[in-house]
Design an enzyme around this catalytic site. Sequence first.
Site, mmCIF file in Angstrom:
data_model
loop_
_atom_site.group_PDB
_atom_site.id
_atom_site.type_symbol
_atom_site.label_atom_id
_atom_site.label_comp_id
_atom_site.label_asym_id
_atom_site.label_seq_id
_atom_site.Cartn_x
_atom_site.Cartn_y
_atom_site.Cartn_z
ATOM 1 N N LYS A 1 12.649 -13.314 2.998
ATOM 2 C CA LYS A 1 13.625 -12.224 3.111
ATOM 3 C C LYS A 1 13.105 -11.056 3.963
ATOM 4 O O LYS A 1 13.893 -10.358 4.607
ATOM 5 C CB LYS A 1 14.087 -11.733 1.734
ATOM 6 C CG LYS A 1 13.100 -10.876 0.962
ATOM 7 C CD LYS A 1 13.571 -9.451 0.816
ATOM 8 C CE LYS A 1 12.602 -8.526 0.139
ATOM 9 N NZ LYS A 1 11.244 -8.820 -0.120
ATOM 10 N N LYS B 1 6.392 -23.802 0.586
ATOM 11 C CA LYS B 1 6.805 -22.650 -0.228
ATOM 12 C C LYS B 1 7.235 -23.140 -1.613
ATOM 13 O O LYS B 1 8.216 -23.871 -1.757
ATOM 14 C CB LYS B 1 7.971 -21.950 0.485
ATOM 15 C CG LYS B 1 8.759 -21.002 -0.359
ATOM 16 C CD LYS B 1 8.261 -19.598 -0.236
ATOM 17 C CE LYS B 1 9.080 -18.666 -1.127
ATOM 18 N NZ LYS B 1 8.346 -17.457 -1.498
ATOM 19 N N LYS C 1 5.512 -9.239 4.635
ATOM 20 C CA LYS C 1 5.973 -7.851 4.807
ATOM 21 C C LYS C 1 5.280 -7.222 6.011
ATOM 22 O O LYS C 1 5.900 -6.530 6.822
ATOM 23 C CB LYS C 1 5.675 -7.017 3.556
ATOM 24 C CG LYS C 1 6.437 -7.492 2.340
ATOM 25 C CD LYS C 1 6.217 -6.580 1.155
ATOM 26 C CE LYS C 1 6.581 -7.270 -0.138
ATOM 27 N NZ LYS C 1 7.894 -7.911 -0.159
ATOM 28 N N GLY D 1 12.503 -8.916 -4.900
ATOM 29 C CA GLY D 1 13.076 -9.640 -6.033
ATOM 30 C C GLY D 1 12.864 -8.896 -7.344
ATOM 31 O O GLY D 1 13.691 -8.960 -8.258
ATOM 32 N N ASN D 2 11.760 -8.145 -7.406
ATOM 33 C CA ASN D 2 11.436 -7.407 -8.624
ATOM 34 C C ASN D 2 12.329 -6.188 -8.825
ATOM 35 O O ASN D 2 12.278 -5.546 -9.863
ATOM 36 C CB ASN D 2 9.977 -6.968 -8.578
ATOM 37 C CG ASN D 2 9.699 -6.200 -7.310
ATOM 38 O OD1 ASN D 2 9.467 -6.770 -6.256
ATOM 39 N ND2 ASN D 2 9.774 -4.895 -7.403
HETATM 40 P P1 ADP Z 1 8.765 -8.665 -3.335
HETATM 41 O O1 ADP Z 1 9.544 -9.290 -4.425
HETATM 42 O O2 ADP Z 1 9.007 -7.190 -3.229
HETATM 43 O O3 ADP Z 1 8.877 -9.371 -2.017
HETATM 44 P P2 ADP Z 1 6.049 -9.733 -3.529
HETATM 45 O O4 ADP Z 1 5.507 -10.100 -4.869
HETATM 46 O O5 ADP Z 1 6.459 -10.830 -2.607
HETATM 47 O O6 ADP Z 1 7.248 -8.713 -3.812
HETATM 48 O O7 ADP Z 1 4.997 -8.802 -2.762
HETATM 49 C C1 ADP Z 1 4.498 -7.618 -3.359
HETATM 50 C C2 ADP Z 1 3.169 -7.906 -4.038
HETATM 51 O O8 ADP Z 1 2.160 -8.091 -3.044
HETATM 52 C C3 ADP Z 1 2.614 -6.784 -4.882
HETATM 53 O O9 ADP Z 1 3.129 -6.818 -6.169
HETATM 54 C C4 ADP Z 1 1.096 -7.076 -4.863
HETATM 55 O O10 ADP Z 1 0.708 -7.718 -6.068
HETATM 56 C C5 ADP Z 1 0.910 -8.054 -3.720
HETATM 57 N N1 ADP Z 1 -0.135 -7.718 -2.751
HETATM 58 C C6 ADP Z 1 -0.973 -8.634 -2.217
HETATM 59 N N2 ADP Z 1 -1.812 -8.085 -1.334
HETATM 60 C C7 ADP Z 1 -1.509 -6.760 -1.287
HETATM 61 C C8 ADP Z 1 -2.018 -5.663 -0.533
HETATM 62 N N3 ADP Z 1 -3.004 -5.828 0.347
HETATM 63 N N4 ADP Z 1 -1.485 -4.438 -0.735
HETATM 64 C C9 ADP Z 1 -0.475 -4.270 -1.620
HETATM 65 N N5 ADP Z 1 0.060 -5.280 -2.364
HETATM 66 C C10 ADP Z 1 -0.430 -6.520 -2.203
HETATM 67 MG MG MG Z 2 8.249 -11.421 -1.588
#
Ligand code: ADP
Ligand code: MG
Length: 311
Positions: A212, A133, A274, A15-16
Amino acid sequence: MMKNNKQILLVALGGNALIRKGQKGTVDEQFENLTNPVRQIAKLTKTYRIIITHGNGPQVGNLMLKQESCDAVPKLPLEILVAQTQGQIGYMIESTLDTELMHLGNDTEHYFVSLLSYVVVDKNDPAFLNPSKPVGPVFTKEKAQTLPYPTKKTAKGYRRVVASPLPVTIVEKREIKKLMDMNFIVICCGGGGIPVIREGRSFSGVDAVIDKDLASARLAEEVDVDIFLIATDVQGVALNYGKKNQEFLRSLTTRQATRFLAQGHFPPGSMGPKIEAAVQFVRKTGKRAVIASIEDIESAVEGTSGTEIVN
Ligand code: ADP
Ligand code: MG
């Protein structure tokens, strides 16, 4: 049909990719943010057939806020809002891709399409019993009590909560395969897809959101993707993320990933899904999955950045 031997690369944009943390999310900001990742994807079309999936958190949140601020028109259910964001984000990715392909002089060889995507969920998915959620705007406690749907107290304040069921199958998988055979770049499964329940011979939308990354993994399996790249706003997967002893990993096995997940290194709602998505894809297919920064799409595909999940 054209014969096509290029490998298939699926890039799941976070999303970012459109609205960075701390930004307002103006349309100019969103187009600007897309330029770098889409430029890299445009270059990769030389070597790969490409599927782009994307998040929609901030965009669907804005639509929900608009609904809450206006009583003059009927409110729309979440599945319609997801469909709207697939259209708006699909358009933004397409037009950026068009520009970048033209800059590369590649525009005549490539066709692309954004596809409204339904994703089937199971009506008996336990997620429906416990909507958890958080989505959309933040409310005061008083306002939250007047709303016609469940809310939950989060770090930011009270927010609506919806079920996040698992993706069962991507309804348009056959269409996507055909489009791949014809060398189309396909933008699909935006926001995890429009969640639908199949009963007998009919589909109906449900008020839920599908993750997603999990939807992208399911699509990657169903259309025989060779490389599944999850592009986000960190360089890869870390242990002890955000702590003094934080350590980014270049690779981890599916077993290590599951163990670290159970130990709490990868929270639900961010890195957790992820990891689950990558593990699921690698276990089922034996192909490559990489979690990397949206700034590093090309090098992650080459294998020189990001975190690779291996069997
Ligand atoms: P997206 O919009 O890409 O799905 P998310 O915010 O859902 O992004 O997931 C990415 C975020 O996960 C990163 O910005 C980070 O702050 C967080 N995060 C949490 N735990 C971890 C980890 N173990 N390693 C890397 N990032 C992490
Ligand atoms: Mg996400």
